[in-house]
Each structure stands twice: as structure tokens, then as C-alpha cells.
Motif scaffolding. Sequence first.
Motif, short mmCIF file in Angstrom:
data_model
loop_
_atom_site.label_atom_id
_atom_site.label_comp_id
_atom_site.label_asym_id
_atom_site.label_seq_id
_atom_site.Cartn_x
_atom_site.Cartn_y
_atom_site.Cartn_z
N THR A 1 41.11 -83.65 -17.96
CA THR A 1 41.48 -84.85 -17.23
C THR A 1 42.43 -85.72 -18.06
N ASP B 1 43.28 -85.14 -7.72
CA ASP B 1 43.74 -85.91 -8.87
C ASP B 1 45.18 -86.39 -8.62
N ASN C 1 37.28 -89.99 -9.37
CA ASN C 1 35.98 -89.36 -9.55
C ASN C 1 35.67 -89.19 -11.04
N MET D 1 36.94 -78.62 -11.42
CA MET D 1 38.39 -78.65 -11.28
C MET D 1 38.83 -78.34 -9.84
N VAL E 1 55.25 -85.26 -18.80
CA VAL E 1 55.06 -84.42 -17.62
C VAL E 1 55.03 -82.95 -18.03
N PRO F 1 29.42 -82.78 -7.37
CA PRO F 1 29.16 -82.22 -6.04
C PRO F 1 28.64 -80.79 -6.01
N LEU G 1 47.18 -88.09 -10.42
CA LEU G 1 48.13 -87.95 -11.53
C LEU G 1 48.61 -86.51 -11.67
N GLN G 2 47.71 -85.54 -11.47
CA GLN G 2 48.16 -84.14 -11.55
C GLN G 2 49.18 -83.85 -10.44
N THR H 1 33.00 -83.55 -12.09
CA THR H 1 33.72 -83.07 -10.91
C THR H 1 34.45 -81.78 -11.27
N VAL I 1 52.44 -85.29 -11.57
CA VAL I 1 53.09 -84.44 -12.57
C VAL I 1 53.80 -83.26 -11.89
N ALA J 1 35.22 -87.70 -14.58
CA ALA J 1 36.01 -86.69 -15.29
C ALA J 1 35.16 -85.54 -15.83
N VAL K 1 37.88 -91.19 -16.00
CA VAL K 1 37.91 -91.23 -14.54
C VAL K 1 39.15 -90.49 -14.03
N ILE K 2 38.94 -89.57 -13.10
CA ILE K 2 40.06 -88.85 -12.48
C ILE K 2 40.89 -89.86 -11.70
N PRO K 3 42.22 -89.93 -11.95
CA PRO K 3 43.05 -90.93 -11.27
C PRO K 3 42.99 -90.76 -9.74
N ASN L 1 37.45 -79.13 -7.23
CA ASN L 1 36.94 -80.13 -6.29
C ASN L 1 37.64 -81.48 -6.47
N ARG L 2 38.78 -81.44 -7.15
CA ARG L 2 39.46 -82.69 -7.49
C ARG L 2 40.64 -82.96 -6.59
#
Lengths: 407, 407
Positions: A262, B236, B224, B231, A242, A194, B238-239, B229, B242, B226, B275-277, B233-234
Motif C-alpha cells: 500500500t 485503490d 480501506n 489485494m 509513478v 472481508p 492512488l494505484q 484488505t 499511477v 492497508a 489506509v488505502i487511498p 479486494n481493493r
Amino acid sequence: MIRETNDWLTFKHQFLQIIQLSDGTEGQNRLVYSPNWIAAQSELIGFGQQIGLTSMVDTYGNVYLDLPGKDDQVIAAGSHMDTVVNGGKYDGLYGVLGGLQAIRTLKKQLGTPQHTLRLISFSEEEGSRFNATFTGSKFYALHESAGSLEDGTGWTFDDARQQAVTRLQSLKNVLIKHPSLPKSFTELHIEQGPRLINNHAQIGLVAGIVGQRRWLITIQGESNHAGTTPMNNRHDALQTTVTMISKLAEFAQQIGDGLTFTVGQLNVIPNAANVIPGKTQFTIDARHADNQVLDQFEQAINKTSDQLEDGQITVTTEQYVKDEPATFDATLLSQNEQIVQRLGLTSQVMVSGAGHDSYVMNQVSPTTMIFVPSEGGISHAPNEYTCSADLKAGIEVLMASLQAQAY
Amino acid sequence: MIRETNDWLTFKHQFLQIIQLSDGTEGQNRLVYSPNWIAAQSELIGFGQQIGLTSMVDTYGNVYLDLPGKDDQVIAAGSHMDTVVNGGKYDGLYGVLGGLQAIRTLKKQLGTPQHTLRLISFSEEEGSRFNATFTGSKFYALHESAGSLEDGTGWTFDDARQQAVTRLQSLKNVLIKHPSLPKSFTELHIEQGPRLINNHAQIGLVAGIVGQRRWLITIQGESNHAGTTPMNNRHDALQTTVTMISKLAEFAQQIGDGLTFTVGQLNVIPNAANVIPGKTQFTIDARHADNQVLDQFEQAINKTSDQLEDGQITVTTEQYVKDEPATFDATLLSQNEQIVQRLGLTSQVMVSGAGHDSYVMNQVSPTTMIFVPSEGGISHAPNEYTCSADLKAGIEVLMASLQAQAY
């Protein structure tokens, strides 16, 4: 020049013809050597022959369309014809038909060039059918073969390739040839992120491609009863996971600009609500234009994994991807910067976060890339979209660059 | 008294007979209403009849063995006959055969009791064949039926039940009966955790069972690329997961002693390295003896999930288990404390982190539990092990308790 109605209509018409091959599916489906892919490469050969270009196909199904120049040096442009499963309309195809459009207009307006102009439509870049990427450009540039591969349906790479390439090579006036390497290569492509769209920039001038490393991390703890095992008696693989991801996210944030980090894949074993996880496996993908930054991040991974081992928990890190960063040709980049200024377009110099055929071509020839914006930064999805004005601007820049190099 | 060689040999012999029914598999397999289970309940009825106990089977396959007293008040002991898949030798079976052994010895040494002594072998506690737990004790104590359930192989609960129970009820001298509730219930069981073994205590005096709550958390972000994109603009998933687990682990640590907090299950979507989760789902299991602490933890979950929502990330929490804590009978507990002291055994008062049939029985009758150590705190696994000395000590305490209550 591209603003001329007829040229733009031709581009649009050809674009429509190729994307209609995927009618009836949600997104674009031109997996390498599939019927749709054969039809698309065949159409392209037809488009080239209609305007008098010499058409060649090599044994991997790469298509080359030459506008012969006064000498035999070659200025090349292009991209790939294949898509991911349910992909977008622009990824790959835009660079192929945009390149053809640039050469068509130059031929019509300026006639025979000094150097030969070549459009290349690489057979495969995405790695979506067989477990290998860039097999087209790797074959052309490096004479590298894909090895023995199978898709999910029992087709071997070589059987699929031979069956498809025979079809292309049997087309009228097609030469079977592995042509020499070009003096330069330019790839026009949508940005798969983007940044341009967010920055309201029309053109991305790509200085290189990030280096990319991937690791598979395995954390082995001890599975146990979620109710009866006191907290201080646990060796919980997920809690350690984690902690590790948190520490690395913090470190990535310190490094800041340009590093992507990622964790895309994470599997928990046994993965039951009332059982303390005994094991996890997860991937880390890190990318940056500078190898030293990636070295730093790799050290952080190793340090963190050492810190988390305590006799009961073991952390294993295995690196399974290490792609060096690519730095594209500085002369071509600065030439493109001047072109963009002259055309009055907004632009930004950027590093690509994804791989492209240019990554391979850059190993053998001076290479550059031109990005155009993609709405929402979306790619590899049916709703991938770039507006006509941006598509036109990208082709204009490519055309001006080819003109400056070949005439 | 139990030290007497013959009584201990009988226990060992009966124990061996039942566990040999699972010969040929890694662990014990007596899933409810299976052939092994039918054989085991049949053997048990035989053991009871050999020493003159009255045998009853209800329509859920619970087995009751009564030593009739001078009045019709009932002092009951027991546990469950079923196991998990590939379970251990002691979970359930120890409490059944240990109870039988206590009654056998009391009968031999003291004759007819004042109150009836009853051994109960509950049909099912583990929930390993059908998706329901404690169906045996719930049927006996609460007249609660299991509803319409199916195992993985197409058997319905009711078909399996009827086929198995018919077999038991057709055995010689078996009464078909749903007997009245007892005046008290005592369950002898291995600890399914490491506290006794770590503290070198021979007996656990169980004051209650923790309350247990479970949530399913869904975090929806945006999937999105990996590499492309940035950081900042994510979104995520999974992050964010966590971060949420980290915050809750910290909070759980502050609460400290007695609270268990487990994320046992976590699924990442689409779960691909590059792929960003875009989405995660995970479970939280929290247990504590005090409902107020669980309320506090629940507030922390809700607060954290609110904090993490930012317009692009949504966090949904759904509570799907809320079991109240159980407090067992204080009189029985203190009686058992005195017995343990008198016998010169080391002991500790504790709260069980896992559910038991006693959780159900406690809702209708004064109830208590006696735990013995399990090596390494292991349960629900083939290597579950309790040494003979500890098994004997547990039976001695149970016997003394039944004597004090029934004679």
C-alpha cells in the motif's frame, strides 16, 4: 449453551450499555483514559462483580476479572476497551464482553474451574489518542511503559493515565494489582477485512499476524516551468514516483497471495498545476506472514530506487517500521479447529493483516485468536457491523475453548 | 549602435534602479499595484520624460511612452512591469527597459520617425497577486476588465488599482489616456526554458505560443485498511492514478516533440500510511503549438479514464483551461530572421511554452517576440540570469526591427 435466551440478553444488554456511552457522536469514542473510557471500564468492573468475579486494576488501567480456579494457573481471554475516533461498535468491545459472557455461562453451568479463568480488558490498543499502540498489553505482558507522550490537547499520557486509573482503583472491591501472566490467552475479535464475509465462513481461526514494514521514500528531482521545459530536460519527481510505484505494484503482483502493498500517503512539492514537481515523499506499507517474502520485497524497493537514480534524481528510502510476523500457538489453533468442527460451524484458518493485543501476548504466553465476520470488511468506522448469529457463534467457540482448557 | 558605452550604461543604470526597489527580499517583488510596482512605473515615466517621450497612463496603470512620428500610426514594443513573488530580475523588466533603450538610441541617432514609436509597460501579466493573468494587456487590447477579485490580504483588485493608478496619473505631465491600438507589437523577453542556452543560440525568434489545456481529474475508489484488505479486494484510488499517469506519459512520449505533459498537483485522501487511498485529485497540463495534437491528447485522457472505470472506481475529468495556440505574424518573423542574419547572431525559430502579453496583443495587432537565453532555463526565481552580451544582442535586434518598421 449461549443460545439460552437469558445469557444472550445479558450480553446484548451490557453491549448496549457500553456503546450508549458514545451517544451523540457519529461513531464510538472511547479514547484511552477519556471520561467515556473510564465509564466503560467502571461498568465492566460492575458486570464482573455482579457475577462474583475478583476485579483488579493495574497502574495502566488494564482491568482483570478472575473466576478463581482450584489451582492458580490462569486461562485468559479478552481484548481492548478503547476505540479509534468515531470507531465501530465491535472492535475491541466484542472480545471483552464476549469473553465475560463465556466465563459467566461456564461459571453458571460448570461451577469452579480447575484453573483460574481471567477476563482481561486492555486499556489501549489503537494508538488513537497518544502516538503509541498496545500500551495496555505491553505494560501487562512486557512491563513496558509508554514513555513521555502528549495528546493533541496538552494532556500528557501519565497525567491522563493517573487521573483515570485513580478513578478505577477507587471503585469498591477493586484490587490494585499487576497479576501474573496466564498459561494461555485467547482473543475474540471481528475480522477487520472481508475474507470471512466473502467466503461465507462463520469463524476465522487465526494462525498468526503478518509482519509489517514501512518505508518513507523521498524522491528529489528539479522543480521547473511546466510549459517551457522540454520533456527531455525534466527531472520530474512525480513521474519518477509513478514509475517506482508501478514497478513495485508489478512485483507485488508476482509475489501474489498474502502480500499487501500500500502507498497510503503521497505528498508532492510544490504541488501546483503549472510547475513540474521537484520533490515527492510517500510511504510504502508491506505486510506478509513470512519474513523472507518481506526481505524479497525490501530488496525490490532498494533495487528499484537504485535504478531510478540518474544523477539528477535522487531516491532516499528510510524504513521506519519493522514488526516481525507472529505465529500463534499451534496446539490452541488445532484445538479450536476441532471445536469449530464439533459445533458444525464453517471456518477458515487465516493470518491477521492487522496488529492486535494478541501480538504482544504471544510474546509471553501461548496465544490464539478467533475472528468473526464483519459486513463488507469494514472496521474503524461507524458502520462496522457483525450480525447476532456470528457474534453468538464466536462466543460459543471461545467458551468451548475456555472450557476445554480450564475444566 | 547599442554597443556604444553610454547607451548600455543608461540601460544598466535604469535596470539597477528598478531592481533595487526590491532590496531586502530574496527575489524581485513588484506585484501589481504594490508600492514597489508604483515606484517602478513612476521611475519609468521619469526615464521616458527625460528623453522627451509623451507619457500616458490608462485606468489599469498601463504606462505608454510615445516618440511621436510624422504620422499617427504606431509601432509598439514592450512587456510587463510586475513580477511573481520572489521573482527574477529579467522577466518583464528586460522587455520594458530594453524597448525604452531601443527607442532612446533610435531617437538620438535618427530623430523623428515616420510612425510613432511606443513603449508599453503593461501593469500585470503574472497573475501573482490576484487570480487573473494578463489584466494589463487585456484591458488595453480587448477592453476586458478583471472582474471582482481579492488578494490574500483583503484588498480588492479595484481598490488596489484605483489607489495605485491615481498615484501614477497625478505625476507631472502624465496624460490620462487609453491610446489607440498599434500597427504592430514586438515583445523582447528572456526565454523561460533552456532551449536557447542548450543550443548556444543568441536569439529566439518566436513563431507563436503553444495552446494549453488543463484538466482536474478526480478518481474515487474506496478507502480501506492497508493490512486486512486483500489485494484483489481493493479499489485503490492512488494505484489507479499511477496507472492513468503511466499510460498518459507513454502516449505523450509517442507524440514526442513539442508536447509537454505535466502532472503538477496531486492530492491523496485520506493520505495516511496505513489506509488505502479512497480518492485522489490531480491536474494535467498539456501544451502544444497544434490544436489537433491537443485534441488527440484529450481523446487519450478520455479513453484512459473510461478504461479505468470498473464499477468500483470512477474517474471524472474536468477541463478548466483551454487556451488556443497563437501564431504570430509571419512578416514580422521573417523580417526579424533577416535582421538576425545581418547582425551575425545565432538564432532559432521557436514556439513559446508559456503565455505572454504578446498572446493578447496578437489578437488585435500583428505581433512578434524576441527571446534571449536564460542561464539554466531558470525563470520565476531569484537566480534567473542572462549575461550582458545576450541582453545587448536582444536589444539590438529589437532596435533594428523598430527602425525597419518606423523609419
